[in-house]
Design an enzyme around this catalytic site. Structure first.
Site, mmCIF file in Angstrom:
data_model
loop_
_atom_site.group_PDB
_atom_site.id
_atom_site.type_symbol
_atom_site.label_atom_id
_atom_site.label_comp_id
_atom_site.label_asym_id
_atom_site.label_seq_id
_atom_site.Cartn_x
_atom_site.Cartn_y
_atom_site.Cartn_z
ATOM 1 C CB THR A 10 -0.829 -0.029 1.346
ATOM 2 O OG1 THR A 10 -0.009 0.198 2.241
ATOM 3 C CG2 THR A 10 -1.693 -1.295 1.399
ATOM 4 C CD GLU B 106 -5.521 -2.310 1.974
ATOM 5 O OE1 GLU B 106 -5.708 -1.941 1.053
ATOM 6 O OE2 GLU B 106 -4.993 -1.849 2.982
ATOM 7 C CE LYS C 20 -15.399 11.949 12.724
ATOM 8 N NZ LYS C 20 -14.104 11.752 12.782
ATOM 9 C CD1 TRP D 136 -19.312 12.811 11.060
ATOM 10 C CD2 TRP D 136 -19.411 11.025 9.726
ATOM 11 N NE1 TRP D 136 -18.889 11.588 11.651
ATOM 12 C CE2 TRP D 136 -19.026 10.561 11.035
ATOM 13 C CE3 TRP D 136 -19.539 9.904 8.903
ATOM 14 C CZ2 TRP D 136 -18.480 9.296 11.451
ATOM 15 C CZ3 TRP D 136 -19.358 8.799 9.032
ATOM 16 C CH2 TRP D 136 -18.600 8.317 10.195
HETATM 17 P P1 ADP Z 1 -3.819 3.983 -1.048
HETATM 18 O O1 ADP Z 1 -4.527 5.343 -1.588
HETATM 19 O O2 ADP Z 1 -4.302 3.921 0.406
HETATM 20 O O3 ADP Z 1 -2.516 3.872 -1.557
HETATM 21 P P2 ADP Z 1 -5.382 2.302 -2.960
HETATM 22 O O4 ADP Z 1 -4.768 3.108 -3.877
HETATM 23 O O5 ADP Z 1 -5.551 0.959 -2.515
HETATM 24 O O6 ADP Z 1 -4.519 2.590 -1.688
HETATM 25 O O7 ADP Z 1 -6.650 3.228 -2.527
HETATM 26 C C1 ADP Z 1 -7.703 2.798 -2.070
HETATM 27 C C2 ADP Z 1 -8.680 3.948 -1.747
HETATM 28 O O8 ADP Z 1 -8.990 4.740 -2.811
HETATM 29 C C3 ADP Z 1 -10.016 3.473 -1.188
HETATM 30 O O9 ADP Z 1 -10.067 2.865 0.066
HETATM 31 C C4 ADP Z 1 -10.958 4.647 -1.547
HETATM 32 O O10 ADP Z 1 -10.582 5.488 -0.547
HETATM 33 C C5 ADP Z 1 -10.201 5.244 -2.568
HETATM 34 N N1 ADP Z 1 -11.077 5.037 -3.889
HETATM 35 C C6 ADP Z 1 -10.604 4.086 -4.707
HETATM 36 N N2 ADP Z 1 -11.569 4.045 -5.861
HETATM 37 C C7 ADP Z 1 -12.395 5.269 -5.465
HETATM 38 C C8 ADP Z 1 -13.596 5.809 -5.992
HETATM 39 N N3 ADP Z 1 -13.847 5.376 -7.290
HETATM 40 N N4 ADP Z 1 -14.365 6.774 -5.593
HETATM 41 C C9 ADP Z 1 -13.804 7.184 -4.374
HETATM 42 N N5 ADP Z 1 -12.637 6.854 -3.776
HETATM 43 C C10 ADP Z 1 -12.178 5.451 -4.118
#
Ligand code: ADP
Length: 545
Positions: free
Chosen positions: A187, A331, A438, A443
């Site tokens: 990640t 994940e 918040k 929210w």
């Molecule tokens: P990180 O950004 O933590 O490196 P990821 O690339 O796995 O990890 O990103 C996952 C996160 O990206 C999701 O938990 C969500 O918050 C956000 N995300 C992914 N796709 C979307 C979407 N279509 N709309 C809004 N948020 C999204």
């Protein structure tokens, strides 16, 4: 008495996907724009043959099942061969995000214990910087021919082409337990060190099967698929597995991801479907609007990784491209939901359809979702109740690599997102839990506020953050980038919110900047913005009403 089914058992292994493509759609092309700048083209049959050469080379070098092989590479044919050659022998292809900080890259190479690291020429300076921090790496290998190796380098180097050259183009892919690890991806570590997610052959293969279906990414042999999302970011959303599965032509764009480069490549290669984060599509659409260029073949852009602002979807449609909103995370390998029509969709009015299109979509087969309240109680699917989004399924993480304790709660993975789900099963992310604003105990969705700002014709990009506030704990602050030549004022932009969101949601202030910081995966870096502007309402002259 149990009665066992009497069908063949063939483990779900990634090697079978490429083998299938080579045998059944062997002459279909894989086209790559190389780091060297030129276009390389060959077929699935060639890709399979070279992956087998790589498998032979790795085996004779003593790489065995379970060993990790790191890659620092753009989307290209050699990266594809590494995916299949490494995983095919039972070793683990560890895709590394080159946009992480160098110390983070060294950390994950060490944490993963990579024995071999293969990298594109453009990452040579990065490797020179970190190689001495990774003493257990036995071989550093540049993805090029012998002649392109630099005359002097910080560590001994090998060239990929010499490594595989002369190896037999035949290899019997071993059949092993489908639960064995195939790919390792960390990640991005916005908080703390990056965490490793170790995908199995089974999880990736099942996701590929589910993802090609019509209500998911809807891929077929008639498509020309171009993953713009990098192969170092959650397996380019599985497209290097799903495209060969259906025998679709694959177009790998390399490092040039600006609007002009993508537009030209898509046109030249007849790309019909592509996938990327919203910032990529903003770049493409901007270019298409400026130049008036249109591409009648390019019909579908899958948008994920961050919320797709409705305005982006509208601009894309004006350029003849449908956006398909998808949600996922590292994940989840990463596909969780895709926004595909449900039975009542066609009869809805355009406004209602647009509201649905803005949602992240319905769970694809193999993924289950729920939303829970602060006490862990499941919340209703009414499209209004927002709660912590939990997921489970065949390609959802059980535990992080090298960490004993599982993050699961009652068998569900807490995604860290806050969402609603409506009666038709459409999930909508209102925020990442750490980005929620918040205000006075209530929210406010930062994504919704960003979407409104982005729908203003003079706004190029916008981020909304929680800003400390003396009376309300937190209030929204908008940080925005104006389009060139715009003289839009903060007051005008705030007035634009009237009637679009509840009055108390409207940000107290706007700060205009020339650009917004992006994360290693091209998303808004809200953490940096919070660090920089998080005290705007308590320090100085900002409006604090
Ligand atoms: P990180 O950004 O933590 O490196 P990821 O690339 O796995 O990890 O990103 C996952 C996160 O990206 C999701 O938990 C969500 O918050 C956000 N995300 C992914 N796709 C979307 C979407 N279509 N709309 C809004 N948020 C999204």
């Amino acid at each position: 008495m149990n009665l066992v089914g009497q069908m063949m058992y063939m483990p779900l292994l990634l090697s079978s996907l490429l083998q299938q493509a080579a045998r059944h759609t062997g002459s279909v092309e894989i086209v790559s724009r190389r780091v060297e700048g030129d276009i390389h083209r060959y077929t699935y049959r060639d890709c399979h043959a070279r992956s087998m050469q790589l498998a032979n080379a790795l085996t004779s070098r003593g790489i065995v099942a379970g060993d990790r092989v790191g890659t620092l590479a753009w989307n290209g044919y050699r990266h594809m061969e590494l995916y299949y050659g490494v995983a095919g022998i039972g070793a683990v292809c560890h895709t590394i995000n080159p946009r992480l900080f160098p110390e983070q890259i060294a950390y994950i190479i060490n944490h993963a214990r990579d024995r071999l690291v293969c990298f594109d020429m453009s990452f040579a300076p990065l490797i020179e910087q970190i190689a001495h921090l990774c003493p257990q790496v036995e071989t550093w290998m540049m993805l090029c021919g012998e002649a392109a190796l630099p005359p002097s380098f910080a560590v001994p180097l090998e060239s990929y082409e010499s490594f595989i050259d002369g190896q037999p183009q035949h290899f019997v892919w071993p059949q092993f337990d489908e639960l064995q690890a195939a790919v390792l991806c960390y990640t991005s570590g916005t908080t703390g060190n990056p965490k490793g997610v170790l995908y199995s052959h089974r999880s990736l293969t099942l996701m590929a099967y589910a993802s090609v279906s019509p209500d998911a990414l809807c891929l077929s042999a008639c498509d020309v698929v171009s993953p713009v999302v990098p192969m170092f970011h959650v397996n380019a959303w599985g497209l290097p597995f799903s495209a060969p599965m259906v025998g679709a032509k694959l177009v790998l764009p390399g490092p040039k991801l600006d609007g002009e480069s993508l537009c030209t490549l898509f046109e030249q290669e007849g790309v019909t479907v592509s996938a990327g984060v919203p910032t990529i599509w903003l770049g493409l659409v901007d270019y298409m609007r400026r130049t008036g260029k249109r591409n009648p073949l390019f019909k579908r852009a899958i948008v994920g990784g961050a919320a797709c602002p409705p305005q982006l979807a509208t601009s894309m449609r004006e350029c003849g491209i449908d956006t398909i909103h998808a949600w996922g995370m590292t994940e989840l390998s990463p596909l969780g939901t895709v926004c595909s029509p449900s039975p009542g969709y066609a009869s809805k009015c355009a406004d209602e359809q647009a509201r649905i299109d803005a949602k992240q979509g319905r769970a694809i087969a193999g993924i289950d979702l729920k939303i829970v309240g602060s006490g862990g109680e499941e919340l209703p699917w009414d499209g209004k109740s927002a709660g912590d989004l939990m997921a489970r399924g065949h390609w959802v993480l059980d535990r992080y690599y090298g960490v004993d304790q599982s993050p699961l709660e009652d068998g569900w993975f807490p995604t860290g997102d806050v969402a609603t789900i409506d009666a038709d099963g459409y999930m909508q992310i209102t925020d990442r839990s750490k980005d929620v604003i918040k205000s006075g105990g209530e929210w406010i969705s930062s994504i919704e506020l960003e979407n409104v700002a982005m729908s203003h014709p003079e706004i190029a990009m916008a981020a909304c953050i929680a800003c400390e506030h003396p009376k309300w704990d937190e209030r929204p602050l908008l940080i925005a980038v104006r389009r060139p030549d715009s003289a839009l004022t903060a007051a005008e932009l705030l007035a634009f919110y009237d009637g679009k969101v509840a009055k108390w949601w409207i940000p107290n202030d706007v700060i205009f900047v020339s650009e917004l910081p992006l994360t290693a995966t091209g998303k808004l870096q809200k953490l940096t913005l919070r660090q920089r502007f998080g005290k705007h309402y308590v320090e100085g002259s900002a409006p604090s009403a």
